[in-house]
Design a protein around this motif. Sequence first.
Motif, PDB file in Angstrom:
ATOM      1  N   LYS A 151      14.859  -5.008  13.314  1.00 30.00           N
ATOM      2  CA  LYS A 151      14.048  -3.853  12.911  1.00 30.00           C
ATOM      3  C   LYS A 151      12.816  -4.307  12.152  1.00 30.00           C
ATOM      4  CE  LYS A 151      14.287   0.553  10.413  1.00 30.00           C
ATOM      5  NZ  LYS A 151      13.121   0.319   9.540  1.00 30.00           N
ATOM      6  N   ASP A 152      13.013  -5.239  11.222  1.00 28.26           N
ATOM      7  CA  ASP A 152      11.914  -5.795  10.432  1.00 28.26           C
ATOM      8  C   ASP A 152      12.068  -7.304  10.358  1.00 28.26           C
ATOM      9  OD1 ASP A 152      10.640  -3.310   9.656  1.00 28.26           O
ATOM     10  OD2 ASP A 152      12.364  -2.981   8.328  1.00 28.26           O
ATOM     11  N   PHE A 153      10.945  -7.990  10.126  1.00 27.63           N
ATOM     12  CA  PHE A 153      10.999  -9.442   9.966  1.00 27.63           C
ATOM     13  C   PHE A 153      11.663  -9.839   8.655  1.00 27.63           C
ATOM     14  CE2 PHE A 153       7.600  -9.599  13.221  1.00 27.63           C
ATOM     15  CZ  PHE A 153       8.120 -10.606  14.027  1.00 27.63           C
ATOM     16  N   GLY A 154      11.548  -8.988   7.626  1.00 26.65           N
ATOM     17  CA  GLY A 154      12.120  -9.306   6.326  1.00 26.65           C
ATOM     18  C   GLY A 154      12.313  -8.066   5.485  1.00 26.65           C
ATOM     19  N   LYS A 155      12.745  -8.274   4.240  1.00 28.16           N
ATOM     20  CA  LYS A 155      13.000  -7.166   3.317  1.00 28.16           C
ATOM     21  C   LYS A 155      12.301  -7.389   1.979  1.00 28.16           C
ATOM     22  CE  LYS A 155      17.580  -6.308   5.342  1.00 28.16           C
ATOM     23  NZ  LYS A 155      19.044  -6.234   5.077  1.00 28.16           N
ATOM     24  N   LEU A 156      11.307  -8.255   1.967  1.00 29.49           N
ATOM     25  CA  LEU A 156      10.647  -8.622   0.719  1.00 29.49           C
ATOM     26  C   LEU A 156       9.957  -7.439   0.057  1.00 29.49           C
ATOM     27  CD1 LEU A 156       9.769 -10.949  -1.200  1.00 29.49           C
ATOM     28  CD2 LEU A 156       7.718 -11.192   0.232  1.00 29.49           C
ATOM     29  N   ILE A 157       9.311  -6.583   0.859  1.00 27.09           N
ATOM     30  CA  ILE A 157       8.527  -5.469   0.329  1.00 27.09           C
ATOM     31  C   ILE A 157       9.241  -4.161   0.662  1.00 27.09           C
ATOM     32  CG2 ILE A 157       6.251  -4.404   0.247  1.00 27.09           C
ATOM     33  CD1 ILE A 157       5.150  -6.984   1.534  1.00 27.09           C
ATOM     34  N   PRO A 158       9.861  -3.502  -0.304  1.00 25.77           N
ATOM     35  CA  PRO A 158      10.596  -2.252  -0.023  1.00 25.77           C
ATOM     36  C   PRO A 158       9.712  -1.221   0.683  1.00 25.77           C
ATOM     37  CG  PRO A 158      11.033  -3.006  -2.255  1.00 25.77           C
ATOM     38  CD  PRO A 158       9.936  -3.875  -1.726  1.00 25.77           C
ATOM     39  N   GLY A 159      10.240  -0.669   1.756  1.00 28.30           N
ATOM     40  CA  GLY A 159       9.514   0.340   2.504  1.00 28.30           C
ATOM     41  C   GLY A 159       8.564  -0.218   3.544  1.00 28.30           C
ATOM     42  N   HIS A 160       8.283  -1.512   3.467  1.00 25.14           N
ATOM     43  CA  HIS A 160       7.349  -2.140   4.405  1.00 25.14           C
ATOM     44  C   HIS A 160       8.018  -3.216   5.261  1.00 25.14           C
ATOM     45  CE1 HIS A 160       3.602  -0.411   2.667  1.00 25.14           C
ATOM     46  NE2 HIS A 160       4.321  -0.399   1.554  1.00 25.14           N
ATOM     47  N   GLY A 161       9.038  -3.863   4.733  1.00 27.69           N
ATOM     48  CA  GLY A 161       9.672  -4.970   5.439  1.00 27.69           C
ATOM     49  C   GLY A 161       9.256  -6.294   4.834  1.00 27.69           C
ATOM     50  N   GLY A 162       8.958  -7.259   5.685  1.00 27.37           N
ATOM     51  CA  GLY A 162       8.572  -8.576   5.208  1.00 27.37           C
ATOM     52  C   GLY A 162       7.069  -8.781   5.231  1.00 27.37           C
ATOM     53  N   VAL A 163       6.667 -10.021   4.978  1.00 30.47           N
ATOM     54  CA  VAL A 163       5.245 -10.377   5.003  1.00 30.47           C
ATOM     55  C   VAL A 163       4.632 -10.098   6.373  1.00 30.47           C
ATOM     56  CG1 VAL A 163       3.636 -12.328   4.911  1.00 30.47           C
ATOM     57  CG2 VAL A 163       5.399 -12.079   3.152  1.00 30.47           C
ATOM     58  N   LEU A 164       5.340 -10.473   7.426  1.00 27.24           N
ATOM     59  CA  LEU A 164       4.812 -10.271   8.774  1.00 27.24           C
ATOM     60  C   LEU A 164       4.750  -8.791   9.153  1.00 27.24           C
ATOM     61  CD1 LEU A 164       6.464 -13.207  10.761  1.00 27.24           C
ATOM     62  CD2 LEU A 164       4.198 -13.091   9.726  1.00 27.24           C
ATOM     63  N   ASP A 165       5.635  -7.998   8.596  1.00 34.12           N
ATOM     64  CA  ASP A 165       5.597  -6.555   8.859  1.00 34.12           C
ATOM     65  C   ASP A 165       4.387  -5.912   8.187  1.00 34.12           C
ATOM     66  OD1 ASP A 165       8.248  -6.195  10.257  1.00 34.12           O
ATOM     67  OD2 ASP A 165       8.948  -7.030   8.367  1.00 34.12           O
ATOM     68  N   ARG A 166       4.061  -6.365   6.979  1.00 39.89           N
ATOM     69  CA  ARG A 166       2.957  -5.769   6.220  1.00 39.89           C
ATOM     70  C   ARG A 166       1.596  -6.294   6.682  1.00 39.89           C
ATOM     71  NH1 ARG A 166       1.174  -1.389   4.490  1.00 39.89           N
ATOM     72  NH2 ARG A 166      -0.022  -2.042   6.271  1.00 39.89           N
ATOM     73  N   PHE A 167       1.544  -7.585   7.057  1.00 43.67           N
ATOM     74  CA  PHE A 167       0.263  -8.214   7.388  1.00 43.67           C
ATOM     75  C   PHE A 167       0.098  -8.488   8.875  1.00 43.67           C
ATOM     76  CE2 PHE A 167       0.898  -9.269   2.906  1.00 43.67           C
ATOM     77  CZ  PHE A 167      -0.342  -8.935   2.372  1.00 43.67           C
ATOM     78  N   ASP A 168       0.892  -7.812   9.726  1.00 44.11           N
ATOM     79  CA  ASP A 168       0.814  -8.091  11.157  1.00 44.11           C
ATOM     80  C   ASP A 168      -0.552  -7.753  11.748  1.00 44.11           C
ATOM     81  OD1 ASP A 168       1.031  -5.352  10.960  1.00 44.11           O
ATOM     82  OD2 ASP A 168       2.813  -5.166  12.212  1.00 44.11           O
ATOM     83  N   SER A 169      -1.279  -6.839  11.127  1.00 42.22           N
ATOM     84  CA  SER A 169      -2.620  -6.509  11.617  1.00 42.22           C
ATOM     85  C   SER A 169      -3.691  -7.371  10.944  1.00 42.22           C
ATOM     86  CB  SER A 169      -2.922  -5.024  11.375  1.00 42.22           C
ATOM     87  OG  SER A 169      -2.745  -4.681  10.026  1.00 42.22           O
ATOM     88  N   VAL A 170      -3.523  -7.650   9.652  1.00 40.70           N
ATOM     89  CA  VAL A 170      -4.516  -8.433   8.914  1.00 40.70           C
ATOM     90  C   VAL A 170      -4.615  -9.858   9.456  1.00 40.70           C
ATOM     91  CG1 VAL A 170      -5.145  -9.364   6.646  1.00 40.70           C
ATOM     92  CG2 VAL A 170      -4.211  -7.061   6.829  1.00 40.70           C
ATOM     93  N   ILE A 171      -3.495 -10.419   9.943  1.00 36.98           N
ATOM     94  CA  ILE A 171      -3.550 -11.798  10.419  1.00 36.98           C
ATOM     95  C   ILE A 171      -4.385 -11.953  11.684  1.00 36.98           C
ATOM     96  CG2 ILE A 171      -1.355 -12.488   9.376  1.00 36.98           C
ATOM     97  CD1 ILE A 171      -0.019 -12.182  12.033  1.00 36.98           C
ATOM     98  N   LEU A 172      -4.784 -10.842  12.295  1.00 35.18           N
ATOM     99  CA  LEU A 172      -5.724 -10.930  13.418  1.00 35.18           C
ATOM    100  C   LEU A 172      -7.121 -10.443  13.033  1.00 35.18           C
ATOM    101  CD1 LEU A 172      -3.766  -9.947  16.662  1.00 35.18           C
ATOM    102  CD2 LEU A 172      -4.322 -12.204  15.759  1.00 35.18           C
ATOM    103  N   THR A 173      -7.217  -9.509  12.091  1.00 44.02           N
ATOM    104  CA  THR A 173      -8.550  -9.081  11.661  1.00 44.02           C
ATOM    105  C   THR A 173      -9.254 -10.188  10.877  1.00 44.02           C
ATOM    106  OG1 THR A 173      -7.734  -8.087   9.591  1.00 44.02           O
ATOM    107  CG2 THR A 173      -7.853  -6.655  11.531  1.00 44.02           C
TER     108      THR A 173
END
Length: 272
Positions: free
Chosen positions: A234-256
């Motif tokens: 479901k998510d790459f991680g659980k580091l950020i509550p409500g967002h998932g992991g680093v890759l879940d939160r920054f999946d768009s920024v890593i290409l912009t």
Amino acid sequence: MKTRIISALVLLPFLIFVVVSGGLWLKGATIILGLIGMHEFYQAFSKENTGLHIIGYIFASFYGLFMEQIINADNYFNIFVSLFLVVLLIYTVVCHNKTNALDGMSGFFGFFYAFFLLSHIYLIREFAYGKYLVWLAFIAAFGCDTGAYFIGVNFGKHKLIPFLSPKKTIEGSIGGILTATLLSLAYGLWIGNVVVFEDVNLLLLCGLAGFFGSFLAQIGDLAASAMKRLTTIKDFGKLIPGHGGVLDRFDSVILTAPALYYIMFFLIEVKP
């Protein structure tokens, strides 16, 4: 939704602090987030292959510490990439009883996806006018996400790619690109009145960053969805509550971020 908003409010001051500070603060944050992202990726694609993970972390850490020299010096990046690949291949052959070629490929790709792309935030910040322009990477990503959501909810009728993301619509996608582009141009108009950008077509740079950045932000989001579907998580991680992991939160920024960096690279003349 409440948890998601609270997490964002907690993380926002930290994000602003490290980006404004730049230098070692931003480099350290980039390395830490990149390594966490790699760990999330490795856990999804090659969970049991600890030896391969260690190789990836070592090369990523080395790249993170010396990224300016590796990127800017002639052939250093080619040497780094070649050496990284050779070491992974050697490990795959020597430890053939506990790894395979697919694990080796995930080790190689995991670095580029989770660490190298994210490192462009730091590279932008250290580039000419970077402390002003780095925010365009976030404006393009988060502006697109916000615009796509509201336009999609109110006007979305045609599904974009339902297999990967059932809720995304073509109307929302277009709305996200328009929103991010307009916000980027507005930022350019504002910052252009505050800072003198010598020999830089600021509005062209901001417009290109907003347009291509928002397009790639959606590609990044959909690509992450494709990876999660493939690995049935479901998510790459659980580091950020409500967002998932680093890759879940920054999946768009890593290409912009890479899009913005290379637009700056071609449009800004760096004086010796």
